[in-house]
Design an enzyme around this catalytic site. Structure first.
Site, mmCIF file in Angstrom:
data_model
loop_
_atom_site.group_PDB
_atom_site.id
_atom_site.type_symbol
_atom_site.label_atom_id
_atom_site.label_comp_id
_atom_site.label_asym_id
_atom_site.label_seq_id
_atom_site.Cartn_x
_atom_site.Cartn_y
_atom_site.Cartn_z
ATOM 1 C CB SER A 7 -20.284 -22.314 76.752
ATOM 2 O OG SER A 7 -21.353 -22.984 76.119
ATOM 3 C CE1 TYR B 261 -17.491 -27.263 76.970
ATOM 4 C CE2 TYR B 261 -19.797 -26.636 76.879
ATOM 5 C CZ TYR B 261 -18.485 -26.422 76.510
ATOM 6 O OH TYR B 261 -18.158 -25.370 75.676
HETATM 7 N N1 LIG Z 1 -17.706 -24.573 69.273
HETATM 8 C C1 LIG Z 1 -18.727 -24.268 70.049
HETATM 9 O O1 LIG Z 1 -19.895 -24.561 69.713
HETATM 10 C C2 LIG Z 1 -18.507 -23.530 71.329
HETATM 11 C C3 LIG Z 1 -19.618 -22.924 71.934
HETATM 12 C C4 LIG Z 1 -19.443 -22.224 73.129
HETATM 13 C C5 LIG Z 1 -18.193 -22.141 73.695
HETATM 14 N N2 LIG Z 1 -17.127 -22.749 73.105
HETATM 15 C C6 LIG Z 1 -15.825 -22.626 73.780
HETATM 16 O O2 LIG Z 1 -14.917 -21.987 72.905
HETATM 17 C C7 LIG Z 1 -13.580 -22.407 73.209
HETATM 18 C C8 LIG Z 1 -12.877 -22.790 71.915
HETATM 19 O O3 LIG Z 1 -13.612 -23.827 71.285
HETATM 20 P P1 LIG Z 1 -13.569 -24.100 69.717
HETATM 21 O O4 LIG Z 1 -14.949 -24.451 69.341
HETATM 22 O O5 LIG Z 1 -12.858 -23.022 69.011
HETATM 23 O O6 LIG Z 1 -12.712 -25.462 69.721
HETATM 24 P P2 LIG Z 1 -11.693 -26.115 68.674
HETATM 25 O O7 LIG Z 1 -11.970 -25.673 67.278
HETATM 26 O O8 LIG Z 1 -11.713 -27.559 69.033
HETATM 27 O O9 LIG Z 1 -10.277 -25.490 69.108
HETATM 28 C C9 LIG Z 1 -9.794 -25.730 70.411
HETATM 29 C C10 LIG Z 1 -8.396 -25.160 70.527
HETATM 30 O O10 LIG Z 1 -7.953 -25.344 71.890
HETATM 31 C C11 LIG Z 1 -6.763 -26.126 71.888
HETATM 32 N N3 LIG Z 1 -6.731 -26.907 73.121
HETATM 33 C C12 LIG Z 1 -7.514 -27.953 73.481
HETATM 34 N N4 LIG Z 1 -7.152 -28.401 74.691
HETATM 35 C C13 LIG Z 1 -6.128 -27.608 75.105
HETATM 36 C C14 LIG Z 1 -5.324 -27.568 76.271
HETATM 37 N N5 LIG Z 1 -5.474 -28.459 77.268
HETATM 38 N N6 LIG Z 1 -4.373 -26.629 76.373
HETATM 39 C C15 LIG Z 1 -4.195 -25.725 75.383
HETATM 40 N N7 LIG Z 1 -4.900 -25.716 74.247
HETATM 41 C C16 LIG Z 1 -5.860 -26.651 74.119
HETATM 42 C C17 LIG Z 1 -6.811 -26.926 70.595
HETATM 43 O O11 LIG Z 1 -5.536 -27.347 70.148
HETATM 44 P P3 LIG Z 1 -4.849 -28.730 70.659
HETATM 45 O O12 LIG Z 1 -5.947 -29.766 70.711
HETATM 46 O O13 LIG Z 1 -3.814 -29.001 69.613
HETATM 47 O O14 LIG Z 1 -4.262 -28.419 71.986
HETATM 48 C C18 LIG Z 1 -7.384 -25.865 69.653
HETATM 49 O O15 LIG Z 1 -6.382 -24.944 69.261
HETATM 50 C C19 LIG Z 1 -13.718 -23.540 74.234
HETATM 51 O O16 LIG Z 1 -13.442 -23.050 75.513
HETATM 52 C C20 LIG Z 1 -15.186 -23.955 74.125
HETATM 53 O O17 LIG Z 1 -15.659 -24.470 75.341
HETATM 54 C C21 LIG Z 1 -17.258 -23.428 71.934
#
Ligand SMILES: NC(=O)c1ccc[n+]([C@@H]2O[C@H](COP(=O)([O-])OP(=O)(O)OC[C@H]3O[C@@H](n4cnc5c(N)ncnc54)[C@H](OP(=O)(O)O)[C@@H]3O)[C@@H](O)[C@H]2O)c1
Length: 236
Positions: A139, A152
């Protein structure tokens, strides 16, 4: 267009958000893809939606044994692993005074520990292909602190350091390691509502495109870090 026919990828946290988009892009390029998260019903539902080359395996990346099973079951089914995308992550945005010890532990163990466990388990298989790839989804919070980011920021700053140190070791095992650092992406992250229309935020496909571009370079060229931000973030 990148052709991943015959290649096998694991994408953690791929039932929704960025991970699902990465899985979809890889399938479209011809790879077999393991879709994974903690929620069994969603894992199997999404794998079925994505078609014959997708396989669902339940895995909580905070559990080292589950990460080893994720790798072992992938190899049992497909015989190899070419790409590991460590995407699973959680965001608990609270100041130190409000964050509990268990919230701290969860965040560090998922966002940082999970990448270690999956990478360690997959490394021998990635290396065996002589052109393996690990992509870690970090991120812009990997280098920009913000109020409420005690846990975070710690996990994502740590992930940047771990990724780049790991990269320096495993390049001699024929594995490239890259980090993608997106700014705000329109997903359900941190309990947010994902909007049907495009907003100022990055779209999940933007992040998936970055991952695919990393994979498109030939083996002698390694783009190790991608920072990606919204073109026109909301002012104020
Ligand atoms: N959205 C943003 O603004 C943003 C920005 C920068 C970076 N990121 C990074 O991008 C990545 C994905 O985020 P996203 O925004 O796509 O989130 P999201 O839409 O909430 O999806 C998260 C996914 O990870 C799974 N997950 C959560 N905890 C887990 C665990 N302990 N083991 C295995 N799977 C797990 C969730 O399914 P379950 O809950 O069913 O396990 C879901 O499939 C993260 O690492 C986040 O830090 C996000």
């Amino acid at each position: 267009m990148l052709d991943l026919t015959g290649k096998v990828a694991i994408v953690t946290g791929s039932t929704k958000g960025i991970g699902r988009a990465v899985a979809e892009h890889m399938l479209a390029a011809g790879a077999a893809v393991v879709v994974s998260s903690r929620t069994e019903a969603e894992v199997h539902e999404v794998a079925a939606q994505l078609g014959d080359r997708a396989m669902g395996i339940v895995c909580d990346v905070a559990d080292p044994d589950a990460c080893q099973r994720l790798v072992d079951e992938t190899v049992a089914r497909f015989g190899r692993i070419d790409v590991l995308v460590n995407n699973a992550g959680v965001g608990i945005f609270k100041p130190l005074s409000e964050m509990t010890v268990s919230e701290w532990q969860l965040q560090v163990n998922v966002n940082l520990g999970g990448v270690f466990y999956c990478s360690k388990a997959a490394l021998p298989h990635l290396s065996a292909t002589e052109d393996g790839f690990i992509v870690n989804i970090a991120s812009l919070a990997s280098r920009n602190p913000f109020p409420g980011g005690t846990g975070y920021n710690a996990s994502k700053y740590g992930l940047l350091g771990m990724t780049e140190a790991m990269m320096l070791d495993v390049r001699y095992d024929d594995v490239r390691v890259s980090i993608v650092m997106p700014g705000s992406v329109d997903t359900h992250f941190n309990g947010r509502e994902q909007l049907p229309e495009r907003t100022w935020r990055l779209h999940v496909d933007d992040c998936a495109t970055a991952v695919m571009q990393l994979l498109s370079y030939p083996k002698q060229a390694h783009v190790s870090r991608v920072e990606m931000r919204p073109g026109q973030p909301k002012k104020g």
